[in-house]
Design a protein around this motif. Structure first.
Motif, short mmCIF file in Angstrom:
data_model
loop_
_atom_site.label_atom_id
_atom_site.label_comp_id
_atom_site.label_asym_id
_atom_site.label_seq_id
_atom_site.Cartn_x
_atom_site.Cartn_y
_atom_site.Cartn_z
N MET A 1 -33.96 21.79 2.71
CA MET A 1 -33.86 20.88 1.57
C MET A 1 -33.93 21.70 0.28
O MET A 1 -34.73 22.61 0.15
CB MET A 1 -35.01 19.87 1.57
N SER A 2 -33.08 21.39 -0.64
CA SER A 2 -33.09 22.10 -1.92
C SER A 2 -34.02 21.38 -2.89
O SER A 2 -34.50 20.28 -2.63
CB SER A 2 -31.68 22.18 -2.49
N LEU A 3 -34.25 22.03 -4.02
CA LEU A 3 -35.05 21.43 -5.08
C LEU A 3 -34.16 21.07 -6.26
O LEU A 3 -33.24 21.82 -6.61
CB LEU A 3 -36.13 22.42 -5.54
N GLU A 4 -34.43 19.93 -6.86
CA GLU A 4 -33.68 19.49 -8.03
C GLU A 4 -34.16 20.25 -9.26
O GLU A 4 -35.31 20.68 -9.34
CB GLU A 4 -33.90 17.99 -8.25
N ARG A 5 -33.27 20.38 -10.24
CA ARG A 5 -33.59 21.07 -11.49
C ARG A 5 -33.53 20.07 -12.63
O ARG A 5 -32.52 19.40 -12.81
CB ARG A 5 -32.62 22.22 -11.73
N HIS A 6 -34.62 19.98 -13.36
CA HIS A 6 -34.71 19.02 -14.45
C HIS A 6 -35.34 19.67 -15.67
O HIS A 6 -35.81 20.81 -15.62
CB HIS A 6 -35.57 17.82 -14.02
N ARG A 7 -35.36 18.91 -16.77
CA ARG A 7 -35.97 19.39 -18.01
C ARG A 7 -36.80 18.27 -18.61
O ARG A 7 -36.30 17.17 -18.84
CB ARG A 7 -34.87 19.83 -18.99
N TYR A 19 -38.11 20.11 -8.77
CA TYR A 19 -38.73 18.95 -8.10
C TYR A 19 -38.06 18.71 -6.76
O TYR A 19 -36.84 18.82 -6.62
CB TYR A 19 -38.62 17.68 -8.93
N GLY A 20 -38.86 18.34 -5.79
CA GLY A 20 -38.35 17.91 -4.50
C GLY A 20 -39.24 16.86 -3.90
O GLY A 20 -40.47 16.94 -4.02
N GLY A 21 -38.65 15.87 -3.28
CA GLY A 21 -39.41 14.82 -2.62
C GLY A 21 -39.54 15.08 -1.13
O GLY A 21 -38.94 16.02 -0.59
N PRO A 22 -40.32 14.27 -0.43
CA PRO A 22 -40.47 14.43 1.02
C PRO A 22 -39.18 14.10 1.76
O PRO A 22 -38.37 13.30 1.29
CB PRO A 22 -41.58 13.44 1.36
N ALA A 57 -41.04 25.34 -0.39
CA ALA A 57 -40.64 23.95 -0.62
C ALA A 57 -39.13 23.79 -0.59
O ALA A 57 -38.60 22.81 -0.06
CB ALA A 57 -41.20 23.45 -1.95
N ALA A 58 -38.41 24.78 -1.14
CA ALA A 58 -36.96 24.71 -1.16
C ALA A 58 -36.35 24.91 0.22
O ALA A 58 -35.30 24.33 0.54
CB ALA A 58 -36.41 25.76 -2.12
N VAL A 61 -37.02 21.96 5.77
CA VAL A 61 -36.13 20.85 6.13
C VAL A 61 -36.92 19.59 6.45
O VAL A 61 -36.34 18.51 6.58
CB VAL A 61 -35.23 21.21 7.33
N ASP A 62 -38.22 19.73 6.59
CA ASP A 62 -39.06 18.58 6.92
C ASP A 62 -40.24 18.46 5.95
O ASP A 62 -41.35 18.12 6.35
CB ASP A 62 -39.56 18.67 8.36
N ARG A 63 -39.99 18.73 4.70
CA ARG A 63 -41.04 18.69 3.68
C ARG A 63 -41.72 17.32 3.70
O ARG A 63 -41.06 16.29 3.64
CB ARG A 63 -40.43 18.97 2.31
#
Length: 219
Positions: A1-7, A19-22, A57-58, A61-63
């Motif tokens: 699973m990848s992580l999102e990039r925000h500001r 950020y990444g969710g479960p 976290a990135a 695959v099963d965060r």
């Protein structure tokens, strides 16, 4: 699973973050907030992915948790932005319907010192505190820290901070009634993030954190 990039934008300026969710949405999933070390400041979020826990976290695959890692500008310290970090956490809790009682604060090196301070300044906010390779700020409120289950990681060969200094603080928090796990890697240097956040059994510890039961929780 990848992580999102925000500001995240505040009066002090932007605060980029990962950020990444479960993997499986769940109202019971904890939130892990990670504060990076000094060499990861800047305007490139890829810098954070060199180390765990962002790298872990990135790659997972099963965060089973929410994860957020803000990034400081190159000319700032975490002590410049404590309110912004808390505001970002609150925004994520609101927008992703995260249980505020399951927020765990973690930090490495420069971020570890900031995590100590934030936990002491806000003793009823975090369900757990994790610090790796970080100094303890002077004058910190030990009694306040005793209210948060804590896990401390340090390398025996850390050339930036002698492990004896950290151990004195661990003893002080325990003497104040706090639950503190302390893991020393005798041959470890300053950069022990893989051992601390991947190889140590950290994931099950994170899964058990809940602030409402913090005083009963196994540290």
């Amino acid at each position: 699973m990848s992580l999102e990039r925000h500001r995240f934008t505040t009066a002090r300026g932007p605060l980029p973050y990962l950020y990444g969710g479960p993997a499986e949405p769940s109202p019971a999933a904890p939130l892990l907030v990670f504060l990076h070390g000094g060499r990861d400041r800047g305007d490139d979020l890829d810098l954070l992915l060199r180390w765990s826990p962002p790298k872990q976290a990135a790659a997972s695959v099963d965060r089973a948790y929410h994860f957020v890692a803000p990034q400081l500008p190159s000319d700032q310290a975490w002590t410049d932005r404590p309110g912004d970090v808390l505001a970002l956490v609150d925004a994520l809790i609101d927008t992703h319907r995260i249980d505020a009682g399951r927020t765990v604060l973690a930090g490495f090196s420069l971020g570890a010192a900031a995590a100590w301070q934030l936990a002491a300044d806000h003793p009823d906010r975090f369900a757990g505190l994790v610090v790796a390779s970080g100094r303890v700020p002077d004058g910190i409120a030990v009694d306040a820290l005793a209210r948060t289950p804590t896990w401390v990681f340090h390398g025996g060969l850390d050339d930036k901070l002698p492990h004896a200094d950290v151990e004195r603080h661990v003893a002080a928090v325990r003497a104040a009634g706090g639950h503190v796990n302390y893991t020393l890697y005798p041959q470890g240097n300053h950069f022990i993030s893989e051992q601390a956040f991947v190889d140590s059994g950290f994931a099950p510890w994170l899964a058990r954190r809940h602030r409402r039961a913090a005083h009963h929780a196994e540290a």
